[in-house]
Design a protein around this motif. Structure first.
Motif, PDB file in Angstrom:
ATOM      1  N   SER A 265       0.846  -1.176   0.000  1.00  0.00           N
ATOM      2  CA  SER A 265       0.000   0.000   0.000  1.00  0.00           C
ATOM      3  C   SER A 265       0.891   1.238   0.000  1.00  0.00           C
ATOM      4  O   SER A 265       2.029   1.172   0.471  1.00  0.00           O
ATOM      5  CB  SER A 265      -0.866  -0.026   1.262  1.00  0.00           C
ATOM      6  OG  SER A 265      -1.648   1.127   1.368  1.00  0.00           O
ATOM      7  N   PRO A 266       0.398   2.373  -0.487  1.00  0.00           N
ATOM      8  CA  PRO A 266       1.226   3.589  -0.457  1.00  0.00           C
ATOM      9  C   PRO A 266       1.561   4.039   0.962  1.00  0.00           C
ATOM     10  O   PRO A 266       2.609   4.617   1.204  1.00  0.00           O
ATOM     11  CB  PRO A 266       0.353   4.637  -1.155  1.00  0.00           C
ATOM     12  CG  PRO A 266      -0.674   3.879  -1.902  1.00  0.00           C
ATOM     13  CD  PRO A 266      -0.865   2.578  -1.187  1.00  0.00           C
ATOM     14  N   ASP A 267       0.648   3.771   1.907  1.00  0.00           N
ATOM     15  CA  ASP A 267       0.856   4.133   3.308  1.00  0.00           C
ATOM     16  C   ASP A 267       0.573   2.917   4.188  1.00  0.00           C
ATOM     17  O   ASP A 267      -0.183   2.023   3.788  1.00  0.00           O
ATOM     18  CB  ASP A 267      -0.087   5.271   3.705  1.00  0.00           C
ATOM     19  CG  ASP A 267       0.226   6.550   2.947  1.00  0.00           C
ATOM     20  OD1 ASP A 267       1.376   7.020   3.045  1.00  0.00           O
ATOM     21  OD2 ASP A 267      -0.672   7.062   2.251  1.00  0.00           O
TER      22      ASP A 267
ATOM     23  N   LYS B 233       7.990   1.738   4.252  1.00  0.00           N
ATOM     24  CA  LYS B 233       7.409   2.708   5.175  1.00  0.00           C
ATOM     25  C   LYS B 233       6.877   1.981   6.403  1.00  0.00           C
ATOM     26  O   LYS B 233       6.401   0.845   6.300  1.00  0.00           O
ATOM     27  CB  LYS B 233       6.261   3.475   4.527  1.00  0.00           C
ATOM     28  CG  LYS B 233       6.668   4.424   3.435  1.00  0.00           C
ATOM     29  CD  LYS B 233       5.447   5.157   2.922  1.00  0.00           C
ATOM     30  CE  LYS B 233       5.771   6.002   1.716  1.00  0.00           C
ATOM     31  NZ  LYS B 233       4.556   6.606   1.128  1.00  0.00           N
TER      32      LYS B 233
ATOM     33  N   THR C 103       4.582  -1.018   5.023  1.00  0.00           N
ATOM     34  CA  THR C 103       4.315  -1.214   3.606  1.00  0.00           C
ATOM     35  C   THR C 103       5.432  -2.078   3.034  1.00  0.00           C
ATOM     36  O   THR C 103       6.517  -2.169   3.613  1.00  0.00           O
ATOM     37  CB  THR C 103       4.279   0.124   2.839  1.00  0.00           C
ATOM     38  OG1 THR C 103       5.594   0.684   2.829  1.00  0.00           O
ATOM     39  CG2 THR C 103       3.297   1.104   3.463  1.00  0.00           C
TER      40      THR C 103
ATOM     41  N   ASP D 296       7.193  -1.379   0.603  1.00  0.00           N
ATOM     42  CA  ASP D 296       8.312  -0.563   0.126  1.00  0.00           C
ATOM     43  C   ASP D 296       9.073   0.125   1.256  1.00  0.00           C
ATOM     44  O   ASP D 296       9.841   1.049   1.019  1.00  0.00           O
ATOM     45  CB  ASP D 296       7.863   0.436  -0.946  1.00  0.00           C
ATOM     46  CG  ASP D 296       6.897   1.486  -0.431  1.00  0.00           C
ATOM     47  OD1 ASP D 296       6.547   1.477   0.765  1.00  0.00           O
ATOM     48  OD2 ASP D 296       6.495   2.350  -1.241  1.00  0.00           O
TER      49      ASP D 296
END
Length: 130
Positions: free
Chosen positions: A76-78, A108, A104, A106
């Motif tokens: 998710s982006p956040d 975060k 996340t 990526d």
């Protein structure tokens, strides 16, 4: 294995053919054991199971009863917080100051607590007269 490693690995086992939104959760019990869960969707919504609920069920099935910390990961982006039902499920087995880490894929992350996720939680003491 860290909670992040465990949640990342189990996330790949998620059954998410409808949303394609895989979630993994890992918790460490007060006894020091790591328990994992992933979301399992069902075509008959809302009959699926959340990752957090799966990890809690695995913990209870193994004989542990208290959460010392929990981590959730999704692509998710956040960072994605647990749904309302899972917040209540977590609160059933964790004190308010227990750490909840939301991640996340990526990299975060957001650290919070059970009490911050579910202020004013309904608990067993509300049923003392029952």
């Amino acid at each position: 294995m860290t909670l992040l490693d465990a949640a990342t690995k189990v996330r790949e086992n998620a059954h998410a053919p409808y949303s394609r939104f895989k979630v993994g959760a890992a918790l460490r019990s007060a006894e020091g054991h790591v328990h994992v869960g992933c979301n399992v969707e069902n075509v008959a919504y809302p009959e699926g199971t959340c990752a957090e609920a799966g990890a809690i069920a695995a913990m209870v099935a193994a004989g542990d009863r208290r959460i010392a910390e929990i981590l959730v990961i999704a692509d998710s982006p956040d960072p994605v917080p647990p749904c309302g039902g899972c917040r209540q499920k977590i609160a059933e087995f964790a004190a308010g100051d227990v750490a909840v880490t939301l991640c996340t894929t990526d990299g975060k992350s957001l650290k919070t607590t059970v009490a911050a996720l579910l202020p004013g939680a309904f608990g067993a003491t509300h049923m003392d007269r029952a």
